[in-house]
Design a protein around this motif. Structure first.
Motif, mmCIF file in Angstrom:
data_model
loop_
_atom_site.group_PDB
_atom_site.id
_atom_site.type_symbol
_atom_site.label_atom_id
_atom_site.label_comp_id
_atom_site.label_asym_id
_atom_site.label_seq_id
_atom_site.Cartn_x
_atom_site.Cartn_y
_atom_site.Cartn_z
ATOM 1 N N ARG A 192 0.810 -1.061 0.020
ATOM 2 C CA ARG A 192 0.281 -0.306 0.294
ATOM 3 C C ARG A 192 0.714 1.603 -0.188
ATOM 4 O O ARG A 192 1.702 1.715 0.494
ATOM 5 C CB ARG A 192 -0.940 0.005 1.723
ATOM 6 N N GLN A 193 0.329 2.354 -0.449
ATOM 7 C CA GLN A 193 1.524 3.718 -0.627
ATOM 8 C C GLN A 193 0.035 4.603 -0.216
ATOM 9 O O GLN A 193 -0.908 4.943 -1.021
ATOM 10 C CB GLN A 193 1.646 4.339 -1.830
ATOM 11 N N SER A 194 0.278 5.014 1.304
ATOM 12 C CA SER A 194 -1.139 6.278 1.807
ATOM 13 C C SER A 194 -0.643 7.124 1.363
ATOM 14 O O SER A 194 0.706 7.250 1.172
ATOM 15 C CB SER A 194 -1.065 5.155 3.299
ATOM 16 N N ALA A 195 -1.164 8.059 1.659
ATOM 17 C CA ALA A 195 -0.783 10.153 1.699
ATOM 18 C C ALA A 195 0.298 10.678 3.144
ATOM 19 O O ALA A 195 1.832 10.779 2.487
ATOM 20 C CB ALA A 195 -1.762 10.612 2.022
ATOM 21 N N ALA A 196 0.588 9.108 3.797
ATOM 22 C CA ALA A 196 1.689 9.328 4.808
ATOM 23 C C ALA A 196 2.944 8.952 4.220
ATOM 24 O O ALA A 196 4.147 9.814 4.300
ATOM 25 C CB ALA A 196 1.297 8.489 6.427
ATOM 26 N N ASP A 197 2.836 7.366 3.301
ATOM 27 C CA ASP A 197 4.072 6.804 2.652
ATOM 28 C C ASP A 197 3.986 8.178 1.922
ATOM 29 O O ASP A 197 5.280 8.277 0.981
ATOM 30 C CB ASP A 197 3.282 6.117 1.723
ATOM 31 N N ALA A 198 3.392 8.454 0.617
ATOM 32 C CA ALA A 198 3.497 9.750 -0.460
ATOM 33 C C ALA A 198 3.746 11.237 -0.152
ATOM 34 O O ALA A 198 4.933 11.274 -1.055
ATOM 35 C CB ALA A 198 2.182 9.456 -1.229
ATOM 36 N N TYR A 199 3.512 11.351 0.401
ATOM 37 C CA TYR A 199 3.529 12.659 1.084
ATOM 38 C C TYR A 199 4.195 13.097 2.240
ATOM 39 O O TYR A 199 5.294 14.151 2.161
ATOM 40 C CB TYR A 199 1.640 13.627 0.621
ATOM 41 N N LEU A 200 4.157 12.321 3.314
ATOM 42 C CA LEU A 200 4.473 12.512 4.563
ATOM 43 C C LEU A 200 5.745 12.349 4.526
ATOM 44 O O LEU A 200 6.649 13.713 5.535
ATOM 45 C CB LEU A 200 3.292 12.691 5.447
ATOM 46 N N ALA A 201 6.297 11.327 4.592
ATOM 47 C CA ALA A 201 7.165 10.994 5.454
ATOM 48 C C ALA A 201 8.463 11.276 3.958
ATOM 49 O O ALA A 201 9.360 11.647 4.687
ATOM 50 C CB ALA A 201 7.354 8.986 5.181
ATOM 51 N N PRO A 202 8.192 12.189 3.258
ATOM 52 C CA PRO A 202 9.861 12.623 2.714
ATOM 53 C C PRO A 202 9.550 14.379 3.753
ATOM 54 O O PRO A 202 10.945 14.703 3.234
ATOM 55 C CB PRO A 202 9.042 12.685 1.215
ATOM 56 N N ALA A 203 8.855 14.504 3.793
ATOM 57 C CA ALA A 203 9.019 15.827 4.605
ATOM 58 C C ALA A 203 9.190 15.996 6.303
ATOM 59 O O ALA A 203 9.268 16.586 6.444
ATOM 60 C CB ALA A 203 7.131 16.803 3.837
ATOM 61 N N LEU A 204 9.230 14.657 7.070
ATOM 62 C CA LEU A 204 9.456 14.562 8.256
ATOM 63 C C LEU A 204 10.847 15.025 8.275
ATOM 64 O O LEU A 204 10.058 15.987 9.525
ATOM 65 C CB LEU A 204 9.302 13.440 8.526
ATOM 66 N N ASP A 205 11.808 14.922 7.476
ATOM 67 C CA ASP A 205 13.100 16.218 8.786
ATOM 68 C C ASP A 205 12.802 17.050 8.091
ATOM 69 O O ASP A 205 13.794 17.675 8.409
ATOM 70 C CB ASP A 205 14.048 15.409 7.284
ATOM 71 N N ARG A 206 11.951 17.856 7.646
ATOM 72 C CA ARG A 206 11.529 19.068 7.162
ATOM 73 C C ARG A 206 12.067 19.765 8.485
ATOM 74 O O ARG A 206 11.483 19.583 10.153
ATOM 75 C CB ARG A 206 11.132 19.710 6.499
ATOM 76 N N PRO A 207 12.605 21.276 8.692
ATOM 77 C CA PRO A 207 12.757 21.714 10.563
ATOM 78 C C PRO A 207 11.353 22.391 10.545
ATOM 79 O O PRO A 207 11.328 23.133 11.941
ATOM 80 C CB PRO A 207 14.066 22.758 10.461
ATOM 81 N N ASN A 208 11.048 23.079 9.863
ATOM 82 C CA ASN A 208 9.807 23.415 9.865
ATOM 83 C C ASN A 208 8.501 23.187 9.822
ATOM 84 O O ASN A 208 7.363 23.346 9.392
ATOM 85 C CB ASN A 208 9.543 24.744 8.395
ATOM 86 N N LEU A 209 7.946 21.562 9.586
ATOM 87 C CA LEU A 209 7.670 21.318 9.695
ATOM 88 C C LEU A 209 7.615 20.096 11.039
ATOM 89 O O LEU A 209 8.217 19.678 11.922
ATOM 90 C CB LEU A 209 7.129 19.649 8.956
ATOM 91 N N SER A 210 6.424 19.554 12.155
ATOM 92 C CA SER A 210 6.101 19.307 13.652
ATOM 93 C C SER A 210 4.835 18.888 13.253
ATOM 94 O O SER A 210 3.654 19.227 13.204
ATOM 95 C CB SER A 210 6.175 20.812 14.458
#
Length: 502
Positions: A192-210
């Protein structure tokens, strides 16, 4: 009580929330907080496509049920996802836009700029379609395409549909065709590719995202008519998140409407009945709840049905219940397992599901109290409109012709439920009303438009309030003719542009 400040606070980490969090933080100067009531860690079964029927009852689901429905005399489970990815982490992974004609009703309450053509760039932005069909996206975060090896029983059903006179569509997921074909799935390399897999996971290391999980939103905080933040609870402690810019609700058709109501935004009658002070009268909150119900024809087979390896429902059809319909209003989906039914258990077989894709029935959602942890009162009022029953009856006629086709003759097919004894319209209608389930596509409780029953305007702003938007399935005025997840991605992608321009 602790407090943090951000530019944008996004409430709900499902499909839309993951899109907004990822897209908005592409600008390093925009600080985003994403709040999600569920967990960041979901059951291992989430990744395995055939396991999805078990997920609604796991910790990845809220466990919602409707009130007793007049049509069936029983409550109906209404699954929705809980955890990062939301319902995209527990759904059946069908990714289809729905026919373009089904978006025509979105302007009925005055919404401007939300036709299918208006949404097309956002559909394309979300996807990389492996089919290469015209009009499809080529560089979006989601990799979508038909199952590489559909189940043989489902291919036989497709052959049966063509044999009985239906069109073989090229791209049934693209929004322009009617007929039958393999549908696009959110499955990549067998997972499965969820929204968390496709969109969120690649962004999690950004310092401006909590990202804060296990965070139940209690209420919205206002200064005058301006929404300035959210009060939420984590592990029994209360926190406040403030937004220098905007608060965006992406908690879904159920979560966004209930949060508005708990914050005193809604109809006076509903709020007073729940013991909540009226802060802002908005009578449309919680109204217009509707969903796709699905009736099932369950079949036994003498020939062994191959073990499922995909999402169970790899092939579907869109068709018109009557020749004068302005677009397809019935979906038929072939399912490679025998679903539980009204007659007897089936060990080896398959199911043909029939759903009215443009239902007329409308219901409501309301909170029962101000308690943020209490379940809402859900009443979709399935099959209260006779048009929905007639659409299903048309689909049953088509499905039975397909089941009797030469393409399926070698499988030794026997219809178990409702069974060969149900031949007249009255008995079939009674079966459909009694033994249906939710197709898990609730929409509409924060209706988009420009009239007095609209909750958000054409730019997704909550009417009469400032710095507060809703951007999820709740804003859909009239449900399109698809499994709704692809449409939610498009709404969220467009919401990003609206927020960037504000």
């Amino acid at each position: 009580m602790s407090s943090q400040q951000h530019d944008i606070v996004v409430v709900g980490g499902g499909t839309a929330g993951c899109v907004l969090a990822a897209r908005l933080t592409e600008d390093p100067g925009t600080r985003v907080l994403l709040l999600e009531a569920g967990s960041a860690t979901l059951p291992e079964a989430v990744a395995y496509p055939p396991a999805w029927p078990s997920l609604a009852a796991s910790e990845a689901g809220w466990g919602d049920t409707t009130v007793v429905q007049h049509a069936s005399g029983a409550p109906v489970p209404l699954p929705r996802g809980k955890g990062l990815g939301g319902s995209s982490a527990i759904n059946a992974m069908v990714f289809a836009r729905g026919h373009h004609t089904s978006y025509a009703d979105w302007s009925a309450h005055g919404a401007k700029g939300w036709t299918y053509d208006d949404l097309l760039p956002y559909f394309q932005r979300s996807e990389t379609a492996t089919s290469g069909a015209p009009g499809r996206g080529t560089d979006g975060p989601l990799t979508v395409g038909p199952a590489q090896r559909p189940n043989d029983i489902l291919l036989a059903c497709l052959d049966g549909a063509i044999e009985t006179g239906h069109r073989r569509a090229v791209d049934i997921s693209g929004g322009l065709e009617e007929g039958f074909a393999p549908v696009d799935l959110n499955v990549v390399a067998g997972r499965r590719q969820s929204a968390a897999d496709a969109y969120l996971a690649p962004a999690l290391d950004r310092p401006n995202l909590s990202v804060v999980t296990g965070a139940t939103a209690h209420r919205l905080i206002f200064e005058g008519t301006r929404c300035v933040g959210v009060e939420y609870g984590v592990d029994g402690r209360t926190h406040t998140a403030t937004a220098a810019g905007e608060v965006v609700l992406t908690a879904g058709t159920i979560g966004s409407a209930t949060l508005l109501q708990r914050s005193g935004v809604g109809s006076e009658e509903d709020l007073r009945q729940a013991g909540v002070d009226v802060f802002h009268r908005l009578p449309g909150v919680g109204r217009n709840l509707h969903d796709h119900p699905r009736a099932n024809l369950v079949h036994r087979a003498l020939r062994p049905v191959p073990t499922p390896r995909n999402n169970h429902g790899e092939i579907l059809g869109l068709l018109r219940s009557t020749p004068d319909a302005d677009g397809p209003d019935v979906q038929i989906i072939f399912i490679d397992i025998p679903l539980p039914n009204a007659v007897a258990p089936v060990e080896n077989g398959f199911t043909i599901g029939i759903s009215p894709m443009r239902p007329v029935s409308r219901g409501s959602l309301r909170i029962g109290s101000a308690d943020p942890y209490a379940a809402p009162v859900l009443d979709p009022r399935y099959f209260t409109a006779e048009e929905d029953v007639r659409a299903v009856l048309s689909g049953i006629t088509t499905a039975r012709r397909i089941a009797r086709s030469d393409a399926l003759a070698g499988w030794g097919i026997e219809e178990v439920s409702p069974g060969p004894g149900a031949v007249d319209e009255e008995s079939l209608a009674r079966h459909a009303r009694r033994y249906f389930g939710s197709y898990c596509h609730p929409v509409g409780t924060c209706l988009m438009g420009e009239d007095e029953m609209s909750v958000v305007d054409s730019e997704l702003r909550v009417r009469g309030l400032d710095n507060l938007r809703v951007a999820d399935a709740s804003v859909i005025p009239a449900i399109p003719s698809n499994n709704t997840n692809a449409t939610v991605y498009a709404i969220a992608e467009r919401a990003v542009d609206l927020l960037r321009r504000s």
